[in-house]
Design a protein around this motif. Structure first.
Motif, PDB file in Angstrom:
ATOM      1  N   TYR A 159       0.856  -1.177   0.000  1.00  0.00           N
ATOM      2  CA  TYR A 159       0.000   0.000   0.000  1.00  0.00           C
ATOM      3  C   TYR A 159       0.900   1.237   0.000  1.00  0.00           C
ATOM      4  CZ  TYR A 159      -3.832  -3.052   1.699  1.00  0.00           C
ATOM      5  OH  TYR A 159      -4.775  -4.036   1.846  1.00  0.00           O
ATOM      6  N   LYS A 164      -1.894   0.600  -4.940  1.00  0.00           N
ATOM      7  CA  LYS A 164      -1.605  -0.688  -4.328  1.00  0.00           C
ATOM      8  C   LYS A 164      -0.915  -1.550  -5.382  1.00  0.00           C
ATOM      9  CE  LYS A 164      -5.780  -0.590  -1.429  1.00  0.00           C
ATOM     10  NZ  LYS A 164      -7.054  -1.300  -1.121  1.00  0.00           N
ATOM     11  N   TYR A 190       0.825  -8.460   8.390  1.00  0.00           N
ATOM     12  CA  TYR A 190       0.956  -7.024   8.149  1.00  0.00           C
ATOM     13  C   TYR A 190       2.265  -6.440   8.706  1.00  0.00           C
ATOM     14  CZ  TYR A 190      -3.972  -7.203   6.887  1.00  0.00           C
ATOM     15  OH  TYR A 190      -5.162  -7.516   6.281  1.00  0.00           O
ATOM     16  N   THR A 206      -4.782   1.882  13.625  1.00  0.00           N
ATOM     17  CA  THR A 206      -5.393   2.721  12.606  1.00  0.00           C
ATOM     18  C   THR A 206      -4.318   3.589  11.964  1.00  0.00           C
ATOM     19  OG1 THR A 206      -7.496   2.808  13.811  1.00  0.00           O
ATOM     20  CG2 THR A 206      -7.130   4.479  12.112  1.00  0.00           C
ATOM     21  N   LEU A 211      -7.169   3.300   7.215  1.00  0.00           N
ATOM     22  CA  LEU A 211      -6.960   1.851   7.156  1.00  0.00           C
ATOM     23  C   LEU A 211      -6.776   1.289   8.562  1.00  0.00           C
ATOM     24  CD1 LEU A 211      -6.601  -0.509   5.155  1.00  0.00           C
ATOM     25  CD2 LEU A 211      -4.136  -0.053   5.209  1.00  0.00           C
TER      26      LEU A 211
END
Length: 236
Positions: A159, A164, A190, A206, A211
């Motif tokens: 991202y 993306k 992640y 956050t 996101l």
């Protein structure tokens, strides 16, 4: 990896700066060299072709001044960021002719020193990029523009600020590559850039832009520690 040189004929101050920087940035790859005079510093640069990311340079030194050193360094290593150390505010205007990056006025405040180093790190990071390929083509992505990375089976989805990009990759390899650049693995799937963290709880993080990503329960305590250290270093 950050290469720093301290050039100051005040040996006590030089040692103090060295110890403080070393302790503050012990979690990154860091090399610090100390020089007692402008002559010693320039001789090293000329003889070894050594380069530095940042030079902390005293303006008022015996024999050759910091301004003279800076002028010569701009010819030998134009990409080195120079932060002048001075006892007098009026010297600040002199540095424009050598494109001085910042000034630190004695007695040096630790917060100001960290601010200067972090500003240099940000400049360097903005220049750092990675290259990835997929079926659509090849992409050169500035690390500073990477918000987060998501593992998707054998692929990694990157991202960025404006797009993306999905490509074949391994999140573990990215974690090793980017951990020194302010990235943290919050979940097995992640890896985030901490400069984009807006808020977090025990269950999620956050990011700027809205996101929301899951935060592993087992990683919460370690993430909190790393994020607080990051905030302290970057003075956000």
């Amino acid at each position: 990896m950050l290469h720093i040189a301290i050039c100051d004929d005040d040996l006590i101050l030089s040692k103090t700066l060295y110890q403080f920087i070393f302790e503050t940035y012990r979690d990154i790859d860091l090399f610090i060299d100390q020089y007692d005079s402008g002559e010693e510093f320039l001789n090293k640069i000329i003889s070894s072709k050594k380069t530095y990311d940042l030079l902390l340079l005293d303006i008022e030194m015996n024999k050759i001044s910091g301004i003279a050193v800076a002028k010569e360094l701009k010819k030998l290593s134009p990409k080195t960021y120079i932060v002048f150390i001075t006892s007098h505010d009026e010297f600040a205007t002199v540095g424009y002719e050598v494109s001085a990056f910042r000034y630190l006025v004695k007695p040096i405040k630790k917060a100001k020193l960290i601010e200067a180093i972090e500003a240099v790190k940000t400049e360097l990071l903005s220049q750092k990029s990675i290259t990835v390929q997929n079926r659509e083509g090849e992409y050169v992505i500035p690390v500073n523009d990477m918000i987060c990375l998501e593992a998707q089976n054998q692929d990694v989805l990157i991202y960025t600020l404006d797009q993306k990009i999905l490509h074949r990759g391994n999140l573990n390899e990215y974690e090793q590559q980017l951990s020194k650049d302010g990235f943290y693995r919050i979940h097995r799937s992640y890896l985030i850039n901490m400069r984009f963290v807006k808020s977090y709880s025990k269950t999620d993080v956050t990011l700027n832009g809205g996101l929301v990503l899951p935060l592993s329960r087992l990683r919460f305590k370690n993430f909190t520690t790393h994020f607080r250290e990051y905030i302290k270093r970057t003075a956000r």
